[in-house]
Design a protein around this motif. Structure first.
Motif: not given
Ligand SMILES: NC(=O)c1ccc[n+]([C@@H]2O[C@H](COP(=O)([O-])OP(=O)(O)OC[C@H]3O[C@@H](n4cnc5c(N)ncnc54)[C@H](O)[C@@H]3O)[C@@H](O)[C@H]2O)c1
Length: 418
Positions: A305-306, A309, A311-312, A320-323, A329, A331, A335
């Protein structure tokens, strides 16, 4: 020796009220506490516990203390400690080392603090305490008489230790009692997972495509409750019989790769690793919500996921929103840690009443039995039955007794078609 480490001792009064509220809904454990108070079956024993530090755990700890035990307690997850409860326990003189929001180093520091007390009985949830004791803290093994394990993932780890000959003391798999998994894993996780998702997101479940990964005890409960709120539930599984059961319970069953394209909300509760990963995240719809209710934060690949992405940002607590690179996006809740404990309060007290009654009675069983050998034991049947009987009584539910004729009929083979 340092006696406690909590976030804020001034939260103790609020924590005390929470513990009182939980006690009111834990009649079986309170009954055991009253007996323990008289009989002191744990007198002279030091207990090391690694459990989610919740108001229900506090009632268990008080029960064990009433039985005469000295207790050292740490959290079994970096995000599940209720700080007010930890403060109340510290004020009562319990050696508690737990606060919400620990990093991995702090988490293991607290486990080591508990081991500094040289426990004779361990109570674990996930087997991190036992793992540490068998790894870096081997010198403590000689003090240990036995232990208990609360959850499926912990039992799986312990059975692996038993298989390769590394388990050095007997452990009772509390998880495997009927009065544990049928209620805690199913109804407890079912209700509290929905609770966690709602507290974190506040979204409507009715009409949503709700993907549940797994159809075991926890995931069955989650699917059942999501369906009850009007969600369109999709199940993913790897075991044919479980998948069949889901299908015959009226749920759609498909591979996660397919479900990824249509799900609005995803929840994992498999005890497995990387169940939701890169190729699934890439297929997900814009706005998809992802949560985990399994023991460890490995079910959703956070690394993937990181990596996907750009940004988050944190939208609200536990959300947390991950773009992603294409602007989509996703969510992530809590964590990727167990959402029912991190975003809500864990299982309702009524089910923890039975799980922790098993814990208390198994600790007593270990204290009284010196003939156990290093292996994973089931909960003795009479303890399981006793917990069910006490719970029924507390609920005011009565059941039938076999007549002598029925007893005879059920224990002989002669009578067939008449
Ligand atoms: N959140 C909580 O409070 C809570 C409470 C109890 C248990 N747990 C944890 O939840 C997890 C599940 O426990 P359980 O008692 O339901 O176990 P279980 O064994 O009854 O169910 C797990 C199911 O997941 C399935 N599964 C495994 N890998 C899969 C995959 N890749 N895709 C789809 N399905 C897969 C298995 O076939 C099995 O049916 C464990 O980690 C357990 O420790 C959490």
């Amino acid at each position: 020796m340092e006696q406690f480490q909590v976030k804020d001792k001034t939260l103790a009064a609020q924590g005390r009220l929470q513990i009182e509220w939980a006690s009111k809904h834990m009649p079986v454990l309170i009954q055991i506490k009253t007996r323990f108070n008289k009989e002191k079956p744990l007198k002279g024993l030091t207990l090391g516990a690694c459990l989610h530090v919740t108001k229900e755990t506090a009632v268990l700890v008080e029960t064990l203390a009433a039985g005469g035990a000295k207790i050292a307690l740490c959290g079994s997850n970096p995000l599940s400690t209720q700080d007010d409860v930890a403060a109340a326990l510290a004020e009562e003189g319990i050696n508690v080392f737990a606060w919400r929001g620990q990093n991995t180093e702090e988490y293991y520091q607290c486990i080591n603090k508990v081991l500094d007390f040289k426990p004779m009985i361990t109570l674990d949830d996930g087997a991190d305490l036992v793992g540490t004791l068998h790894g870096k803290r081997k010198e403590g093994l000689k003090n240990v008489k036995g232990g208990t394990e609360e959850t499926t993932t912990g039992v799986i780890r312990l059975r692996a230790m038993e298989r390769d000959g590394s388990l050095k003391y007997p452990i009772i798999a509390v998880n495997d009692a009927y009065t544990k998994y049928l209620f805690d894993n199913r109804y407890g996780t079912g209700q509290s997972t929905i609770d966690g998702i709602l507290r974190a997101t506040s979204v409507l479940l009715a009409g949503k495509n709700f993907v549940v990964c797994g159809y075991g005890w926890c995931s069955r409960g989650i699917a059942m409750r999501a369906q009850g709120l009007g969600a369109k539930v999709i199940v993913t599984e790897v075991i044919p019989t479980k998948a069949l059961e889901a299908a015959m319970n009226g749920l759609r069953v498909m591979p996660i790769a397919e479900a990824a394209e249509i799900g609005d909300i995803f929840v994992t509760a498999t005890g497995d690793i990387n169940v939701i990963r890169k190729e699934h995240m890439q297929k997900m719809k814009d706005g998809a919500i992802i949560a985990n209710s399994g023991h460890f934060n490995v079910e959703i690949s956070l690394k993937d996921l990181e990596a996907l992405s750009t940004s988050k940002r944190t939208i609200r607590p536990n959300l947390e929103e991950f773009t992603l690179k294409d602007g989509k996006k996703l969510y992530l809740l809590a964590e990727g840690r167990l959402v029912n404990l991190a975003a809500a309060e864990g299982h309702p007290s009524e089910v923890m009443d039975m799980s922790f009654a098993n814990q208390a009675l198994c600790a007593e069983y270990i204290a009284k039995n010196s003939r156990m050998t290093p292996k994973v034991y089931g909960v003795p049947c009479d303890i399981d039955e006793n917990v069910a009987e006490l719970k029924l009584k507390a609920m005011g539910v009565q059941i039938d007794k076999l007549t002598p004729e029925q007893q005879k009929y059920l224990s002989t083979w002669e009578m067939g078609t008449t």
